[in-house]
Write an enzyme that holds these catalytic residues in place. Sequence first.
Site, mmCIF file in Angstrom:
data_model
loop_
_atom_site.group_PDB
_atom_site.id
_atom_site.type_symbol
_atom_site.label_atom_id
_atom_site.label_comp_id
_atom_site.label_asym_id
_atom_site.label_seq_id
_atom_site.Cartn_x
_atom_site.Cartn_y
_atom_site.Cartn_z
ATOM 1 N NE ARG A 1 -3.237 -2.655 2.653
ATOM 2 C CZ ARG A 1 -2.627 -3.771 3.001
ATOM 3 N NH1 ARG A 1 -1.335 -3.757 3.286
ATOM 4 N NH2 ARG A 1 -3.281 -4.907 3.061
ATOM 5 C CE LYS B 1 -14.880 -1.144 1.204
ATOM 6 N NZ LYS B 1 -13.774 -0.480 1.838
ATOM 7 C CG ASP C 1 -17.193 -4.613 2.637
ATOM 8 O OD1 ASP C 1 -18.341 -5.079 2.493
ATOM 9 O OD2 ASP C 1 -16.773 -4.252 3.730
#
Length: 280
Positions: free
Chosen positions: A177, A219, A238
């Site tokens: 990430r 999302k 989700d």
Amino acid sequence: MYEITQKENSVQIFPVTDLNLEQTLFCGQCFRWKNLGNNTFCGVVKNSSVTICLENSVLSITPCAENGFEQLWRQYFDLDLDYAKIRKQLGDIHPTLKKAAGFSPGIRILRQDPWEALCTFIISQNNNIPRITGIIERLCENFGTRIENSDFYMFPTVQQLAGKTPEDLAPLRSGFRAKYILDAVEKINSGKLILEDIKNLPLEQAKEQLMTIKGVGTKVADCALLFGFHRLSCFPMDVWMNRAMEQLFPGVAPADFGEYAGIAQQYIFHYSRSNPQLFS
DNA sequence: AACCAGGGTGATG
DNA sequence: CATCACCATGGT
């Protein structure tokens, strides 16, 4: 509409209804609050670290003055929106939604900082809440400004993260990430993306803009818009929400929940997570 | 158009 | 102790 009083270094607001701090602060929309017990919580918002308590419809914030409440906390807790009315409206749409809303009627959608929300939900992807909380804590400690006379750190600004490399972010242990966070930083810092402008764009265009960031899909964009831009019609989907919609709301689309679909999402999400037996 | 990696942790059995 | 799931996404 609110009675505001000040005692020493704290401010009290009354009557605060349709707010449950435990439900609101730990439903997965924010990750910077700690439960101190006795219905008391501490956390950091913008450049303030405070302790808050809600009892008998009195919300007390310490340390805080009346103008601080007006400038920050009134908006943050979305105190000018009538959640009872919205809950009623949503409940009339579907009986299961009425049940879900009644299960956690004290959830409010906080008005968080757009950058913080965007960054937070980039970190949240394919991740669990305890770990998300840890990564954000390390992000703030490593790159945010320390708040005077406290052990807390502000959420780092885009500028504070500008020019950092994935290696610089290694202490966060955010894994793959890190490069996504840095792509968001680069796009915002260079002016390719202007969060202030996204505020005013039509929803679809706003979402499209956010999705130009690597690591921001449908999302994450929906979460950023709902929690960071207060776009209440966004309905993040989700794994849990997909299952909940399939099994609890067959034939229903998020759009059927209307302008407050995002609030419905939070009721359904919390209801589903708290009652996994519904899906056995 | 299906799959799979990427990092780490809490939950489950 | 092993395995799984995880408020997803990008790359193959």
